[in-house]
Design a protein around this motif. Structure first.
Motif, PDB file in Angstrom:
ATOM      1  N   UNK A   2      -5.960   9.299  18.780  1.00 24.02           N
ATOM      2  CA  UNK A   2      -6.036  10.714  19.147  1.00 24.02           C
ATOM      3  C   UNK A   2      -7.254  10.995  20.019  1.00 24.02           C
ATOM      4  N   UNK A   3      -8.419  10.582  19.545  1.00 20.28           N
ATOM      5  CA  UNK A   3      -9.644  10.913  20.278  1.00 20.28           C
ATOM      6  C   UNK A   3      -9.714  10.157  21.601  1.00 20.28           C
ATOM      7  N   UNK A   4      -9.345   8.877  21.584  1.00 20.13           N
ATOM      8  CA  UNK A   4      -9.399   8.099  22.818  1.00 20.13           C
ATOM      9  C   UNK A   4      -8.474   8.679  23.875  1.00 20.13           C
ATOM     10  N   UNK A   5      -7.310   9.116  23.449  1.00 19.67           N
ATOM     11  CA  UNK A   5      -6.371   9.696  24.413  1.00 19.67           C
ATOM     12  C   UNK A   5      -6.972  10.927  25.090  1.00 19.67           C
ATOM     13  N   UNK A   6      -7.560  11.804  24.297  1.00 17.37           N
ATOM     14  CA  UNK A   6      -8.119  13.034  24.867  1.00 17.37           C
ATOM     15  C   UNK A   6      -9.326  12.730  25.749  1.00 17.37           C
ATOM     16  N   UNK A   7     -10.201  11.891  25.260  1.00 17.70           N
ATOM     17  CA  UNK A   7     -11.398  11.586  26.046  1.00 17.70           C
ATOM     18  C   UNK A   7     -11.028  10.832  27.318  1.00 17.70           C
ATOM     19  N   UNK A   8     -10.029   9.955  27.239  1.00 11.48           N
ATOM     20  CA  UNK A   8      -9.602   9.235  28.437  1.00 11.48           C
ATOM     21  C   UNK A   8      -9.107  10.203  29.505  1.00 11.48           C
ATOM     22  N   UNK A   9      -8.363  11.205  29.114  1.00  6.76           N
ATOM     23  CA  UNK A   9      -7.905  12.204  30.083  1.00  6.76           C
ATOM     24  C   UNK A   9      -9.076  12.948  30.698  1.00  6.76           C
ATOM     25  N   UNK A  10     -10.064  13.259  29.883  1.00  3.86           N
ATOM     26  CA  UNK A  10     -11.258  13.923  30.421  1.00  3.86           C
ATOM     27  C   UNK A  10     -11.964  13.032  31.439  1.00  3.86           C
ATOM     28  N   UNK A  11     -12.070  11.742  31.120  1.00  4.62           N
ATOM     29  CA  UNK A  11     -12.729  10.819  32.047  1.00  4.62           C
ATOM     30  C   UNK A  11     -11.958  10.723  33.355  1.00  4.62           C
ATOM     31  N   UNK A  12     -10.616  10.636  33.247  1.00  2.97           N
ATOM     32  CA  UNK A  12      -9.805  10.560  34.466  1.00  2.97           C
ATOM     33  C   UNK A  12      -9.944  11.820  35.307  1.00  2.97           C
ATOM     34  N   UNK A  13      -9.893  12.959  34.660  1.00  5.24           N
ATOM     35  CA  UNK A  13     -10.033  14.220  35.392  1.00  5.24           C
ATOM     36  C   UNK A  13     -11.413  14.345  36.017  1.00  5.24           C
TER      37      UNK A  13
END
Length: 358
Positions: free
Chosen positions: A171-182
Motif C-alpha cells: 500500500x505505502x510503496x504504491x502511493x509513494x512510488x506514484x508521488x516519486x513518478x509525479x
C-alpha cells in the motif's frame, strides 16, 4: 511444553509413586529412601534428567544393598513395577529434557538394565520393562507433539507478520512510488529553476522514504535474528472466479504446471491482478467470456486473463471502482514482474502478468 513449574498433575504423579512405594511393604530406613526418591518426581519438568538419575541411582543402590545384606533389604516380588518411580522418570527424561542424544536416553537405559537383575521374578521384570518402554515412548510422543505445536504457533505468527509487512509494503510503496513518478515528471516539465529544484528534492525524499520503508519491512520480516521469506503458495483464485460468476461474468480457471512456493508480495500481486482484471471486465465488457490461465514456468508464474467482446445489454452486478492498468502495472513492477496488455483482432482483451517465483 507449558513451562517448568510443577503442575497439579505432577503432584498426582508423586502421590502415585508414593503409593507404589508403600505397596512394596518396606519399612524403616529403606522405605524412607524410596519415598525420598519419589518426591523429586514433582520437579520432573524443571530437572527431568536429574529426576531420572535419582530413580536410576535408587534402583542401583537397592540392588547393591540386596547383594550386601539380602536379609535386611529383600527385593519385592509382588509389586507392580520396580523401582516404583521408573515409569515417571523415563517419561520425564523423554518428554521434558532438551534433545541431548545419548545423555537423554542413558538414565532410561540404566533403569531398564537394573530391572533385568530381578531375573528370579520374571513377571515383575516383564511388567517393569513394559512400563519403562511405554513411558519412554509416550514421553517421546509428548515431546514431538509439543515441538510441532510450538513450530506451528511460531509459523502462524511469522505468517501474520509477513502478511502485515507485505500489506504495508504494497500500500505505502504504491502511493509513494506514484508521488516519486509525479515529482520526476514535474521536475522535467517545470520551467522555473526553483520549482524544478523543489520537485527534484521531493523526488529524492520519496526515494529515501522507499528505501527506509523497505528496511522497516525487512525488520518486520525477521524471525530469530535472520530475515525470512516463508515461500507461500499462490493464493487460492477460486473465490474470485465464484465472485465473478455471481456478478454476471462467468470465468474459467486453468492451471498449467506444478505450483511452487513464492514470496508473499508476489502471491498478493498475482491475486490482485486477477481481482482487478475481473473487475474491469465486469465494468467494460459485461457478458464476456473470461478465461484465467495460471502457468508455472521455470522461475516465473505467468497469469493471463483473456475476455471476449462484451454484450452491451448484458446484466452485471454493480461494480466498485477498480484499479487502472497503469496502477496495476506499477504494482506488478514493484513485485519484480511485468504486465502486458493488448486487444485481440476479434475485440477481446488480454492482460498477462509475469511474476518471479524465486
Amino acid at each position: 511444553m507449558d513451562g517448568v513449574r510443577p503442575r497439579p498433575v505432577d503432584a498426582v504423579a508423586v502421590l502415585v509413586a508414593g503409593g507404589l512405594t508403600l505397596a512394596t511393604g518396606y519399612s524403616g530406613p529403606v522405605l524412607v529412601i524410596l519415598l525420598a526418591a519419589a518426591l523429586p518426581v514433582l520437579w520432573m519438568r524443571r530437572a527431568p534428567l536429574a529426576v531420572a538419575w535419582i530413580s536410576a541411582g535408587t534402583a542401583i543402590l537397592m540392588l547393591v544393598l540386596y547383594v550386601l545384606a539380602p536379609t535386611v533389604v529383600p527385593l519385592p516380588s509382588d509389586v507392580l513395577v520396580w523401582p516404583p518411580t521408573c515409569a515417571f522418570a523415563a517419561y520425564g527424561a523423554m518428554a521434558f529434557a532438551a534433545e541431548r542424544g545419548v545423555l537423554q536416553w542413558l538414565p532410561v537405559i540404566v533403569l531398564a538394565l537394573a530391572a533385568l537383575f530381578l531375573a528370579d521374578w520374571l513377571p515383575l521384570v516383564l511388567r517393569t520393562e513394559t512400563a519403562i518402554a511405554f513411558a519412554a515412548l509416550y514421553g517421546r510422543y509428548t515431546a514431538v507433539r509439543d515441538r510441532l505445536r510450538r513450530e506451528l504457533d511460531e509459523r502462524s505468527e511469522r505468517v501474520e507478520r509477513e502478511r502485515l509487512a507485505g500489506e504495508m509494503h504494497d500500500v505505502v510503496t504504491h502511493r509513494v512510488s506514484r508521488m516519486v513518478l509525479q515529482a520526476g515528471v514535474l521536475a522535467g516539465a517545470a520551467g522555473d529553476e526553483r520549482a524544478r529544484a523543489a520537485a527534484e528534492e521531493l523526488r529524492a525524499t520519496g526515494c529515501e522514504a522507499l528505501d527506509e520503508l523497505r528496511h522497516m519491512v525487512a525488520l518486520l520480516r525477521r524471525g530469530t535474528g535472520e530475515g525470512f521469506d516463508l515461500g507461500l503458495p499462490l493464493p487460492d483464485l477460486r473465490p474470485l472466479i465464484t465472485e465473478s460468476a455471481r456478478a454476471g461474468v462467468p470465468a474459467e480457471l486453468v492451471v498449467i504446471g506444478t505450483p511452487v512456493p513464492m514470496s508473499g508480495v508476489v502471491g498478493r500481486t498475482a491475486y490482485l491482478v486477477v481481482q482487478e482484471t475481473l473487475t474491469n471486465v465486469r465494468k467494460h465488457a459485461p457478458g464476456a467470456d473470461v478465461r484465467v490461465r495460471v502457468r508455472y514456468l521455470r522461475g516465473v508464474v505467468r497469469i493471463g486473463i483473456h475476455n471476449s467482446p462484451g454484450l452491451p445489454d448484458a446484466w452485471v452486478a454493480a461494480t466498485a471502482p477498480g484499479m487502472g492498468l497503469l496502477d496495476l502495472r506499477q504494482r506488478v513492477e514493484v513485485a519484480g514482474g511485468t504486465l502486458e496488455t493488448r486487444e485481440d483482432d476479434d475485440g477481446g482483451f488480454l492482460v498477462e502478468a509475469t511474476l518471479p517465483t524465486s
